[in-house]
Design a protein around this motif. Sequence first.
Motif, short mmCIF file in Angstrom:
data_model
loop_
_atom_site.label_atom_id
_atom_site.label_comp_id
_atom_site.label_asym_id
_atom_site.label_seq_id
_atom_site.Cartn_x
_atom_site.Cartn_y
_atom_site.Cartn_z
N LEU A 67 0.97 -1.24 -0.14
CA LEU A 67 0.02 0.16 -0.05
C LEU A 67 0.70 1.29 0.05
N THR A 68 0.70 2.20 -0.86
CA THR A 68 1.59 3.33 -1.16
C THR A 68 0.84 4.52 -1.19
N VAL A 69 0.83 5.50 -0.34
CA VAL A 69 0.24 6.76 -0.43
C VAL A 69 1.03 7.87 -0.74
N VAL A 79 -3.71 6.80 7.27
CA VAL A 79 -3.87 5.55 6.08
C VAL A 79 -4.31 4.30 7.06
N THR A 80 -5.21 3.60 6.74
CA THR A 80 -5.62 2.50 7.42
C THR A 80 -6.05 1.60 6.39
N MET A 81 -5.69 0.33 6.42
CA MET A 81 -6.02 -0.73 5.56
C MET A 81 -6.81 -2.07 6.05
N GLU A 82 -7.87 -2.32 5.90
CA GLU A 82 -8.33 -3.73 6.66
C GLU A 82 -8.70 -4.50 5.69
N PHE A 92 -0.73 3.90 9.03
CA PHE A 92 0.51 4.86 9.10
C PHE A 92 0.10 6.16 8.62
N ASP A 93 0.97 7.32 9.02
CA ASP A 93 0.61 8.67 8.77
C ASP A 93 1.53 9.13 7.64
N VAL A 94 1.26 10.09 6.86
CA VAL A 94 2.28 10.52 5.73
C VAL A 94 2.16 12.13 6.18
N GLY A 104 4.37 7.93 1.64
CA GLY A 104 4.33 6.62 2.66
C GLY A 104 4.09 5.28 2.21
N SER A 105 4.53 4.32 2.88
CA SER A 105 4.42 2.77 2.33
C SER A 105 4.04 1.84 3.25
N ALA A 106 3.48 0.70 3.10
CA ALA A 106 3.29 -0.34 4.07
C ALA A 106 3.50 -1.54 3.15
N THR A 107 4.31 -2.53 3.44
CA THR A 107 4.12 -3.84 2.93
C THR A 107 3.92 -5.00 3.93
#
Length: 139
Positions: A67-69, A79-82, A92-94, A104-107
């Motif tokens: 997920l990349t923002v 940013v939240t992913m469910e 996470f915050d950007v 910002g990104s989460a893997t």
Amino acid sequence: MRAKKTAVLTMLAALGAVGLGGAVPASAADGGMLPHPGPDGLVWEEEFRGDGGVASGGATESLPTVLTVACDGGGNVRVTMESNRVGTVAAFDVECPVGGAGVGSATMDAGVVRRGSFTVGVDASTPTTRWSLTVTQPE
């Protein structure tokens, strides 16, 4: 499977972002901040302003998920992913600088995002904060 996944994603992409707080869509003339994710993409929200998010299907448990923002215009986004049947899998915050883009990104490892549907929520600190997002599952 790939053709079915592509058809579902095309339909969902046509629906665009789901506004969650009276956000005003940005002008297409401004252009998006993240490029199209290509064949690994599950979601591409080219551009939106204020609070919003996306919902999609077609995720698989056998691949990692990224997920990349990106955002700009001042303030920040949360940013939240469910994921289906799991709950929150990323948050996470950007920071969104004026005159530049914050990214910002989460893997998530394979198996964290479950097969099927997921949602991504973007809570912007101001209604004028501009953002773009992608969700990919690289093969």
